[in-house]
Write a protein that holds these residues in place. Structure first.
Motif, short mmCIF file in Angstrom:
data_model
loop_
_atom_site.label_atom_id
_atom_site.label_comp_id
_atom_site.label_asym_id
_atom_site.label_seq_id
_atom_site.Cartn_x
_atom_site.Cartn_y
_atom_site.Cartn_z
N VAL A 83 0.81 -1.22 0.00
CA VAL A 83 0.00 0.00 0.00
C VAL A 83 0.84 1.26 0.00
CG1 VAL A 83 -1.92 -1.14 1.17
CG2 VAL A 83 -0.17 0.00 2.53
N GLY A 84 2.12 1.15 0.31
CA GLY A 84 2.97 2.34 0.39
C GLY A 84 2.81 3.03 1.72
N GLU A 85 3.54 4.13 1.90
CA GLU A 85 3.47 4.90 3.13
C GLU A 85 2.14 5.65 3.19
OE1 GLU A 85 5.50 4.86 5.61
OE2 GLU A 85 6.94 3.52 4.66
N ALA A 86 1.55 5.68 4.37
CA ALA A 86 0.30 6.41 4.56
C ALA A 86 0.61 7.89 4.73
CB ALA A 86 -0.45 5.87 5.77
N THR A 87 0.29 8.69 3.72
CA THR A 87 0.52 10.12 3.76
C THR A 87 -0.72 10.84 3.26
OG1 THR A 87 1.39 10.31 1.50
CG2 THR A 87 2.97 9.75 3.25
N LEU A 88 -0.76 12.14 3.47
CA LEU A 88 -1.88 12.95 3.01
C LEU A 88 -2.02 12.86 1.50
CD1 LEU A 88 -4.13 15.01 3.51
CD2 LEU A 88 -2.38 16.81 3.47
N HIS A 89 -0.93 12.95 0.76
CA HIS A 89 -0.99 12.87 -0.71
C HIS A 89 -1.50 11.50 -1.17
CE1 HIS A 89 1.85 16.43 -1.89
NE2 HIS A 89 0.90 16.77 -1.04
N THR A 90 -1.10 10.43 -0.46
CA THR A 90 -1.57 9.10 -0.83
C THR A 90 -3.08 9.02 -0.72
OG1 THR A 90 0.48 8.18 0.06
CG2 THR A 90 -1.30 6.64 -0.36
N ILE A 91 -3.64 9.54 0.36
CA ILE A 91 -5.09 9.52 0.55
C ILE A 91 -5.78 10.33 -0.54
CG2 ILE A 91 -6.97 10.22 2.09
CD1 ILE A 91 -5.51 7.87 3.19
N LEU A 92 -5.29 11.53 -0.82
CA LEU A 92 -5.93 12.40 -1.81
C LEU A 92 -5.89 11.77 -3.20
CD1 LEU A 92 -4.56 15.88 -0.62
CD2 LEU A 92 -6.82 14.88 -0.19
N ARG A 93 -4.75 11.20 -3.57
CA ARG A 93 -4.65 10.58 -4.90
C ARG A 93 -5.55 9.36 -5.00
NH1 ARG A 93 1.21 11.84 -4.30
NH2 ARG A 93 1.63 13.62 -5.69
N GLU A 94 -5.68 8.61 -3.93
CA GLU A 94 -6.56 7.44 -3.93
C GLU A 94 -8.02 7.86 -4.14
OE1 GLU A 94 -7.62 3.38 -3.66
OE2 GLU A 94 -5.65 4.34 -3.85
N LEU A 95 -8.42 8.95 -3.51
CA LEU A 95 -9.79 9.42 -3.64
C LEU A 95 -10.08 9.97 -5.02
CD1 LEU A 95 -10.11 11.19 -0.18
CD2 LEU A 95 -11.23 9.07 -0.87
N LEU A 96 -9.05 10.55 -5.67
CA LEU A 96 -9.25 11.14 -7.00
C LEU A 96 -8.94 10.16 -8.13
CD1 LEU A 96 -7.66 14.64 -6.36
CD2 LEU A 96 -10.10 14.13 -6.62
N ALA A 97 -8.48 8.97 -7.81
CA ALA A 97 -8.09 8.00 -8.83
C ALA A 97 -9.22 7.64 -9.81
CB ALA A 97 -7.54 6.74 -8.16
N PRO A 98 -10.49 7.59 -9.38
CA PRO A 98 -11.55 7.23 -10.33
C PRO A 98 -11.76 8.27 -11.44
CG PRO A 98 -12.29 6.85 -8.09
CD PRO A 98 -11.02 7.64 -8.01
N PHE A 150 -12.97 15.07 1.30
CA PHE A 150 -12.51 15.18 -0.09
C PHE A 150 -13.28 14.24 -1.02
CE2 PHE A 150 -9.10 17.32 2.10
CZ PHE A 150 -8.89 18.41 1.27
N HIS A 151 -13.83 13.17 -0.48
CA HIS A 151 -14.76 12.39 -1.31
C HIS A 151 -15.99 13.22 -1.64
CE1 HIS A 151 -17.28 9.15 -2.78
NE2 HIS A 151 -18.21 9.54 -1.92
N GLU A 152 -16.49 13.97 -0.68
CA GLU A 152 -17.65 14.82 -0.90
C GLU A 152 -17.34 15.91 -1.93
OE1 GLU A 152 -21.65 15.32 -0.13
OE2 GLU A 152 -20.29 13.85 0.77
N LEU A 153 -16.17 16.54 -1.80
CA LEU A 153 -15.78 17.58 -2.75
C LEU A 153 -15.61 17.00 -4.15
CD1 LEU A 153 -13.16 19.57 -0.60
CD2 LEU A 153 -15.44 20.35 -1.31
N ALA A 154 -14.97 15.83 -4.25
CA ALA A 154 -14.76 15.21 -5.56
C ALA A 154 -16.08 14.81 -6.20
CB ALA A 154 -13.84 14.00 -5.42
N THR A 155 -16.99 14.28 -5.41
CA THR A 155 -18.31 13.89 -5.94
C THR A 155 -19.05 15.11 -6.48
OG1 THR A 155 -18.44 12.04 -4.39
CG2 THR A 155 -20.50 12.80 -5.38
N ASN A 156 -19.06 16.21 -5.75
CA ASN A 156 -19.73 17.43 -6.20
C ASN A 156 -19.05 18.01 -7.44
OD1 ASN A 156 -21.65 17.31 -4.18
ND2 ASN A 156 -20.43 18.56 -2.76
N ALA A 157 -17.70 17.93 -7.48
CA ALA A 157 -16.99 18.43 -8.65
C ALA A 157 -17.32 17.61 -9.88
CB ALA A 157 -15.48 18.41 -8.40
N ALA A 158 -17.54 16.29 -9.68
CA ALA A 158 -17.88 15.43 -10.81
C ALA A 158 -19.32 15.67 -11.28
CB ALA A 158 -17.68 13.97 -10.43
#
Length: 413
Positions: A279-294, A321-329
């Motif tokens: 899974v790699g190191e747990a970092t803020l960027h890792t979480i954000l990229r995972e949420l925006l990957a779709p 950020f899931h909420e923000l990404a969903t609204n942006a989509a």
């Protein structure tokens, strides 16, 4: 006596020239000194008590050398300092033996070149070997064959550089089994910085290591079950929505939030050396990229300073950020092919700022008059759970969201 320097003449015998050189030696030491002197032509060193000019006894160490002409060249030095040093050394060694033997760790010492010359009682009690059998290089036979090369390379590195030595390896126990120990050593240096010797310890960590391995198994099993729970809940929501078409939109949003929590959990849960590479190191960027990957990779980017995050910070961050990404989509920059999204993070001391910036999407009107569920969820997550701040800037060219949290709020420790 053919010749004597001024100190001999001033302090011991002013009339020494032409007289027997041993006449100042105390009667009790004369016979022993004569015997040592008459052993042959070899040099010798001995200690004797001499009577000085004031009649007081002085203990001197005498070294005599016979030259090619058959003369004896002698030197006498005050023996008191050497005796005090030897006494202090013996006392220090006795104290060291008591101290090291009282410690639960195995203690060892080596010369600067790594030659092992001391082990405390715990070493012999643990290994069961005969005293002195592991001096020098004999200690290496005590390692598990699979650990020898690694431990030897690490030890050679420390000897060459003076770096502290620390490594885990398996050591043969008196039972014949191998147990995990933590080996550590530090150099003892002289005033000029050169290494005088190395002092090391071996700590039995076998039980702790096996407990950690068992905890890792339990942790992986618990994590797997939690992921299954997320999947089951998401499936139940979607199955219920098929029977109630009027709540289909709400159900899809809820299932998406559950999925985001599952992804955040898998990234930010405590990991071992075995599970972390997947899974790699747990970092803020890792979480954000995972949420925006779709979403289309060319439409978004995450830049700036990265920070560590664990399950404490991952859950609220994932929800927001899931909420923000969903609204942006649905309504914003990710809803059109030409829209872009930039996530810029910055760390100053203990403050972490995150800016969400949409561009190129449908024109944004004024800020909404009512507070929706997503807004309340964001405030709950950022302000209440993380103790941070969140601001929205409804610009016509795209929404800007600024979030500020303390760095320490994102991790438990």
């Amino acid at each position: 006596m053919l010749w004597a320097n001024r100190r001999w003449l001033d302090e011991l015998d002013a009339d020494a020239i032409g007289a027997p050189w041993m006449r100042q030696i105390a009667d009790a030491d004369v016979a022993a000194t004569q015997a040592a002197w008459r052993t042959g032509n070899e040099d010798f060193t001995t200690s004797a008590t001499l009577i000085d000019r004031s009649g007081l006894p002085r203990r001197l160490q005498m070294t005599l050398h016979r030259d090619d002409a058959g003369r004896w060249i002698g030197m006498a030095a005050d023996d008191a300092a050497r005796q005090r040093a030897e006494t202090a050394h013996d006392a220090a060694r006795a104290e060291l033996d008591v101290l090291t033997n009282a410690m639960p760790q195995m203690v060892w010492a080596t010369r600067p070149d790594g030659h092992h010359e001391f082990y405390n009682a715990q070493w012999y009690r643990f290994t069961g070997v005969a005293e002195g059998s592991t001096d020098g290089e004999g200690w290496s036979d005590m390692f598990h064959v699979d650990d020898r090369e690694r431990a030897w390379a690490r030890w050679q590195h420390s000897l060459a550089t003076g770096d502290p030595y620390e490594i885990e390896y398996r050591l043969r126990h008196r039972s014949g089994n191998y147990r995990w120990v933590l080996g550590r050593a530090l150099p003892v240096r002289n005033d000029d910085g050169s290494i005088r010797r190395w002092i090391g310890t071996c700590t039995d960590i076998d039980s702790a290591r096996r407990a950690a391995e068992q905890n890792e198994i339990l942790s992986r099993e618990l994590s797997h079950r939690i992921k299954n729970i997320f999947a089951v809940i998401s499936g139940l929501v979607r199955m219920s929505a098929r029977r109630m078409p009027e709540v289909r939109g709400f159900a899809d949003d809820l299932a998406g939030r559950i999925g985001a929590l599952g992804a955040a959990h898998d990234l930010a849960r405590p990991h071992s050396e075995r599970s972390r590479p997947s899974v790699g190191e747990a970092t803020l960027h890792t979480i954000l990229r995972e949420l925006l990957a779709p979403y289309a990779a060319g439409q978004w980017q995450v830049t700036g300073d990265d920070v560590a995050i664990d399950d404490r910070g991952a859950t609220p961050i994932a929800l927001v950020f899931h909420e923000l990404a969903t609204n942006a989509a649905k309504y914003g920059a990710l809803s059109v092919p030409d829209g872009t999204l930039t996530l810029q993070t910055k760390v100053v001391d203990d403050a972490v700022s995150i800016e969400w910036h949409e561009r190129g999407g449908p024109p944004v009107g004024a800020a909404p008059d009512t507070t929706g569920f997503g807004t309340r969820l964001a405030q709950l997550s950022i302000e209440q759970q993380l103790g941070g701040t969140i601001e929205r800037d409804w610009r016509r060219e795209g929404l800007i969201v600024r979030i500020g949290v303390a760095r320490g709020a994102l991790v438990r420790d």
